[in-house]
Design a protein around this motif. Sequence first.
Motif, PDB file in Angstrom:
ATOM      1  N   VAL A 144    -109.015  38.874   0.061  1.00 45.66           N
ATOM      2  CA  VAL A 144    -109.962  38.489  -0.986  1.00 45.66           C
ATOM      3  C   VAL A 144    -109.445  38.665  -2.383  1.00 45.66           C
ATOM      4  O   VAL A 144    -109.940  37.745  -3.184  1.00 45.66           O
ATOM      5  CB  VAL A 144    -111.022  39.889  -0.913  1.00 45.66           C
ATOM      6  N   THR A 145    -108.546  39.407  -2.763  1.00 50.47           N
ATOM      7  CA  THR A 145    -107.853  39.236  -3.860  1.00 50.47           C
ATOM      8  C   THR A 145    -107.177  37.802  -4.092  1.00 50.47           C
ATOM      9  O   THR A 145    -107.031  37.370  -5.171  1.00 50.47           O
ATOM     10  CB  THR A 145    -106.617  40.269  -4.196  1.00 50.47           C
ATOM     11  N   LEU A 146    -106.423  37.485  -2.870  1.00 46.93           N
ATOM     12  CA  LEU A 146    -105.939  36.161  -2.964  1.00 46.93           C
ATOM     13  C   LEU A 146    -106.978  35.050  -3.337  1.00 46.93           C
ATOM     14  O   LEU A 146    -106.589  34.179  -4.023  1.00 46.93           O
ATOM     15  CB  LEU A 146    -105.016  35.827  -2.177  1.00 46.93           C
ATOM     16  N   GLU A 147    -107.970  35.071  -2.526  1.00 46.05           N
ATOM     17  CA  GLU A 147    -109.095  34.037  -2.698  1.00 46.05           C
ATOM     18  C   GLU A 147    -109.305  34.010  -4.178  1.00 46.05           C
ATOM     19  O   GLU A 147    -109.851  33.090  -4.850  1.00 46.05           O
ATOM     20  CB  GLU A 147    -110.029  34.269  -1.651  1.00 46.05           C
ATOM     21  N   ASP A 148    -109.726  35.205  -4.748  1.00 47.94           N
ATOM     22  CA  ASP A 148    -110.138  35.438  -6.269  1.00 47.94           C
ATOM     23  C   ASP A 148    -109.074  34.582  -7.060  1.00 47.94           C
ATOM     24  O   ASP A 148    -109.462  33.747  -7.943  1.00 47.94           O
ATOM     25  CB  ASP A 148    -110.257  36.668  -6.687  1.00 47.94           C
ATOM     26  N   GLY A 149    -107.849  34.930  -6.856  1.00 52.88           N
ATOM     27  CA  GLY A 149    -106.799  34.212  -7.368  1.00 52.88           C
ATOM     28  C   GLY A 149    -106.912  32.776  -7.286  1.00 52.88           C
ATOM     29  O   GLY A 149    -106.316  31.920  -8.451  1.00 52.88           O
ATOM     30  N   ASP A 150    -107.145  32.092  -6.394  1.00 52.79           N
ATOM     31  CA  ASP A 150    -107.146  30.986  -6.222  1.00 52.79           C
ATOM     32  C   ASP A 150    -108.007  30.110  -7.334  1.00 52.79           C
ATOM     33  O   ASP A 150    -107.720  28.988  -7.862  1.00 52.79           O
ATOM     34  CB  ASP A 150    -107.651  30.351  -4.822  1.00 52.79           C
ATOM     35  N   ARG A 151    -108.914  30.723  -7.424  1.00 50.51           N
ATOM     36  CA  ARG A 151    -110.173  30.098  -8.562  1.00 50.51           C
ATOM     37  C   ARG A 151    -109.351  29.911  -9.878  1.00 50.51           C
ATOM     38  O   ARG A 151    -109.526  29.228 -10.781  1.00 50.51           O
ATOM     39  CB  ARG A 151    -111.506  30.721  -8.575  1.00 50.51           C
ATOM     40  N   ARG A 152    -108.759  31.033 -10.233  1.00 52.70           N
ATOM     41  CA  ARG A 152    -108.164  31.353 -11.711  1.00 52.70           C
ATOM     42  C   ARG A 152    -106.907  30.421 -11.700  1.00 52.70           C
ATOM     43  O   ARG A 152    -106.730  29.700 -12.870  1.00 52.70           O
ATOM     44  CB  ARG A 152    -107.782  32.551 -11.731  1.00 52.70           C
ATOM     45  N   ILE A 153    -106.046  30.472 -10.728  1.00 54.50           N
ATOM     46  CA  ILE A 153    -104.654  29.698 -10.848  1.00 54.50           C
ATOM     47  C   ILE A 153    -104.855  28.275 -10.608  1.00 54.50           C
ATOM     48  O   ILE A 153    -104.235  27.352 -11.295  1.00 54.50           O
ATOM     49  CB  ILE A 153    -103.739  30.364  -9.480  1.00 54.50           C
ATOM     50  N   TYR A 154    -105.674  27.707  -9.542  1.00 58.21           N
ATOM     51  CA  TYR A 154    -105.834  26.194  -9.267  1.00 58.21           C
ATOM     52  C   TYR A 154    -106.935  25.521  -9.890  1.00 58.21           C
ATOM     53  O   TYR A 154    -107.101  24.224  -9.623  1.00 58.21           O
ATOM     54  CB  TYR A 154    -105.633  26.108  -7.826  1.00 58.21           C
ATOM     55  N   GLU A 155    -108.071  26.413 -10.208  1.00 56.72           N
ATOM     56  CA  GLU A 155    -109.261  25.868 -10.485  1.00 56.72           C
ATOM     57  C   GLU A 155    -109.769  26.191 -11.949  1.00 56.72           C
ATOM     58  O   GLU A 155    -110.803  26.663 -12.280  1.00 56.72           O
ATOM     59  CB  GLU A 155    -110.217  26.125  -9.515  1.00 56.72           C
ATOM     60  N   ARG A 156    -108.660  25.938 -12.843  1.00 60.85           N
ATOM     61  CA  ARG A 156    -108.923  26.163 -14.368  1.00 60.85           C
ATOM     62  C   ARG A 156    -110.285  25.417 -14.872  1.00 60.85           C
ATOM     63  O   ARG A 156    -110.206  24.069 -14.702  1.00 60.85           O
ATOM     64  CB  ARG A 156    -107.835  26.049 -15.274  1.00 60.85           C
ATOM     65  N   PRO A 157    -111.360  25.850 -15.335  1.00 55.73           N
ATOM     66  CA  PRO A 157    -112.491  25.247 -15.818  1.00 55.73           C
ATOM     67  C   PRO A 157    -112.424  24.382 -16.987  1.00 55.73           C
ATOM     68  O   PRO A 157    -111.464  24.498 -17.635  1.00 55.73           O
ATOM     69  CB  PRO A 157    -113.448  26.323 -15.996  1.00 55.73           C
ATOM     70  N   LEU A 158    -113.217  23.235 -17.177  1.00 58.46           N
ATOM     71  CA  LEU A 158    -113.149  22.588 -18.238  1.00 58.46           C
ATOM     72  C   LEU A 158    -113.786  23.334 -19.323  1.00 58.46           C
ATOM     73  O   LEU A 158    -114.715  23.981 -19.409  1.00 58.46           O
ATOM     74  CB  LEU A 158    -113.955  21.291 -18.367  1.00 58.46           C
ATOM     75  N   LEU A 159    -112.857  23.392 -20.463  1.00 57.83           N
ATOM     76  CA  LEU A 159    -113.215  24.557 -21.499  1.00 57.83           C
ATOM     77  C   LEU A 159    -114.144  23.808 -22.425  1.00 57.83           C
ATOM     78  O   LEU A 159    -114.136  22.709 -22.968  1.00 57.83           O
ATOM     79  CB  LEU A 159    -112.084  25.087 -22.402  1.00 57.83           C
TER      80      LEU A 159
END
Length: 267
Positions: free
Chosen positions: A74-89
């Motif tokens: 679960v921790t790694l899946e949460d990390g995927d969103r932050r590491i690979y899917e940075r949102p358009l600011l």
Amino acid sequence: MAEQRTPRSLIVTFYGTYGRGPGTGPLPVSALIRLLGAVGVDAPAVRSAVSRLKRRGFLVAEGGLYTLSESARVTLEDGDRRIYERPLLKDDGEWLLAVFSVPEQERGKRHLLRSRLARLGFGQASPGVWIAPSHVYEETRHTLVRLGLTSYVELFRGTHEGFTATADAVASWWDLDAVAAMHRVFLAGQEPVLRRWAAADAQPTPEEAYRDYLLAVDAWRQLPYADPGLPSSLLPEDWPGVRAAEVFAALHTRLRARGAEFVVPAP
């Protein structure tokens, strides 16, 4: 300042990048020794790091094979969103406030709450009041629900209305010099790697691609948590974070798939 790598960090990075993909089920220590040996970690260091990660509940043993615990997954899946899917600011001036109060007898939860808010990119506006750009709302809500901390926190959205100029206030909420230094360390280590593989005739072997990609992710993965993702209008003109994100994205595109061939060799 040199990039800091440890066997434990590299094993976590391996599981985050390749350890959950097709063909990579539970692994024996011998496989981890081969995979970590490619990035310079010797066998005793791998065994020691695996033991520590097992004690910490990150890995679980199944008949001599090691796999991720459910909490680690679960921790790694949460990390995927932050590491690979940075949102358009969005430079819309909207902020997310987290206001919390934790009883003294539950100080452990107070520490957990502070550390998780910091990891989500929040800065501290005042005691018990933390602030972040509003784009982290969904991730913040998800994290607080998962950790069972919602009874201690209220979330608000709004704009900064004074009395300090927002750019000056931001400089007191975050240590931007320290974050910029982290980006520059990443660039010093990874821009030469990108130049090496950006040449038209450059074709890394699977092992070379795996090695360079794993080291790049290990160097990068803390940065999206340390960097709050502020709009450009509130950052110094020479902010290195933009270039760091470009370099990581380019390495990801060039090396990840090729490196997977080393992790799971063709039959």
